[in-house]
Design an enzyme around this catalytic site. Structure first.
Site, PDB file in Angstrom:
ATOM      1  N   GLN A  12       7.980   6.956   4.857  1.00 34.74           N
ATOM      2  CA  GLN A  12       7.462   7.152   3.505  1.00 34.74           C
ATOM      3  C   GLN A  12       8.090   8.345   2.796  1.00 34.74           C
ATOM      4  O   GLN A  12       7.928   8.491   1.586  1.00 34.74           O
ATOM      5  CB  GLN A  12       5.946   7.307   3.526  1.00 34.74           C
ATOM      6  N   HIS A  30       3.781   1.337   9.456  1.00 31.36           N
ATOM      7  CA  HIS A  30       4.931   1.830   8.672  1.00 31.36           C
ATOM      8  C   HIS A  30       6.166   2.014   9.556  1.00 31.36           C
ATOM      9  O   HIS A  30       7.294   1.779   9.115  1.00 31.36           O
ATOM     10  CB  HIS A  30       4.605   3.169   8.004  1.00 31.36           C
ATOM     11  N   HIS A  45      -2.457   1.864  10.361  1.00 31.00           N
ATOM     12  CA  HIS A  45      -1.714   1.803   9.102  1.00 31.00           C
ATOM     13  C   HIS A  45      -0.387   2.559   9.224  1.00 31.00           C
ATOM     14  O   HIS A  45       0.668   2.054   8.827  1.00 31.00           O
ATOM     15  CB  HIS A  45      -2.582   2.386   7.978  1.00 31.00           C
ATOM     16  N   GLU A  46      -0.447   3.774   9.791  1.00 31.80           N
ATOM     17  CA  GLU A  46       0.770   4.590   9.883  1.00 31.80           C
ATOM     18  C   GLU A  46       1.762   4.033  10.898  1.00 31.80           C
ATOM     19  O   GLU A  46       2.974   4.033  10.661  1.00 31.80           O
ATOM     20  CB  GLU A  46       0.429   6.045  10.189  1.00 31.80           C
ATOM     21  N   CYS A  66      -2.166   2.818  -0.141  1.00 30.06           N
ATOM     22  CA  CYS A  66      -0.955   3.393   0.446  1.00 30.06           C
ATOM     23  C   CYS A  66      -0.251   4.252  -0.593  1.00 30.06           C
ATOM     24  O   CYS A  66      -0.093   3.834  -1.740  1.00 30.06           O
ATOM     25  CB  CYS A  66      -0.037   2.275   0.925  1.00 30.06           C
ATOM     26  N   LEU A  67       0.162   5.440  -0.173  1.00 41.06           N
ATOM     27  CA  LEU A  67       0.871   6.334  -1.087  1.00 41.06           C
ATOM     28  C   LEU A  67       2.193   5.739  -1.554  1.00 41.06           C
ATOM     29  O   LEU A  67       2.710   6.112  -2.602  1.00 41.06           O
ATOM     30  CB  LEU A  67       1.109   7.691  -0.408  1.00 41.06           C
ATOM     31  N   GLY A  99      -2.961   9.944   5.728  1.00 39.29           N
ATOM     32  CA  GLY A  99      -1.907   9.702   6.703  1.00 39.29           C
ATOM     33  C   GLY A  99      -0.577   9.542   5.990  1.00 39.29           C
ATOM     34  O   GLY A  99      -0.524   9.234   4.792  1.00 39.29           O
TER      35      GLY A  99
END
Length: 161
Positions: A51, A136, A132-133, A90-91, A46
């Protein structure tokens, strides 16, 4: 389509409330295409627009199930139920993972790249990815919610067998 730079914590854009998308146009289409390319290039499941440095309410998710790539603009949860506790990474926070408690089943709605309404139901990993997304988009990171945070496990290297 191109790979964008993934913004890393503690960049301020990761803590902003992302803005609602009002124009469904070629710029949005390019952003969605680039976000998918960036997510796949980074081996993520995701990615949210903040991000890649864009404070817009846009996410892409692909957990490797039959849904394939999911693009959602202005996503919002219709319902959340059950509970799961599991690891997340997380990226934007490389090298760390944490155990996060999430709803086990969600229904989420939003719009596709052309402004057409969409709705998805997700359980387990898909539910976790949606939550999660969307976090963000609200300036929330998994480390804010984690019951424990630890170094990410590294994949063992193959030794030519």
């Amino acid at each position: 389509m191109s790979i964008r730079l993934i913004v890393k914590h503690p960049d301020d854009v990761l803590r902003e409330q992302a803005k609602e998308v009002t124009k469904f146009n070629a710029n949005l289409h390019k952003l969605l295409d680039d976000m998918a390319d960036t997510m796949y290039d980074a081996d993520g499941v995701g990615l949210a627009a903040p991000q890649v440095g864009i404070s817009k309410r846009v996410i892409v998710v692909d957990v490797g199930d039959d849904n394939g790539l999911i693009e959602l603009v202005n996503p919002e949860f219709v319902s959340m139920e059950g509970e799961q506790l599991g690891p997340e990474g997380c990226l934007s926070i490389p090298g760390l993972q944490g155990d996060v408690r999430r709803a086990n089943r969600v229904v989420i709605r939003g719009f596709d790249r052309n402004g057409k309404p969409l709705q998805y139901e997700g359980t387990e990993l898909l539910s976790r990815a949606f939550q999660h997304e969307v976090d963000h988009l609200n300036g929330v990171l998994f480390v804010d919610l984690a019951e424990s945070v630890y170094e990410a496990r590294r994949e063992p290297e193959q030794d030519g067998e």
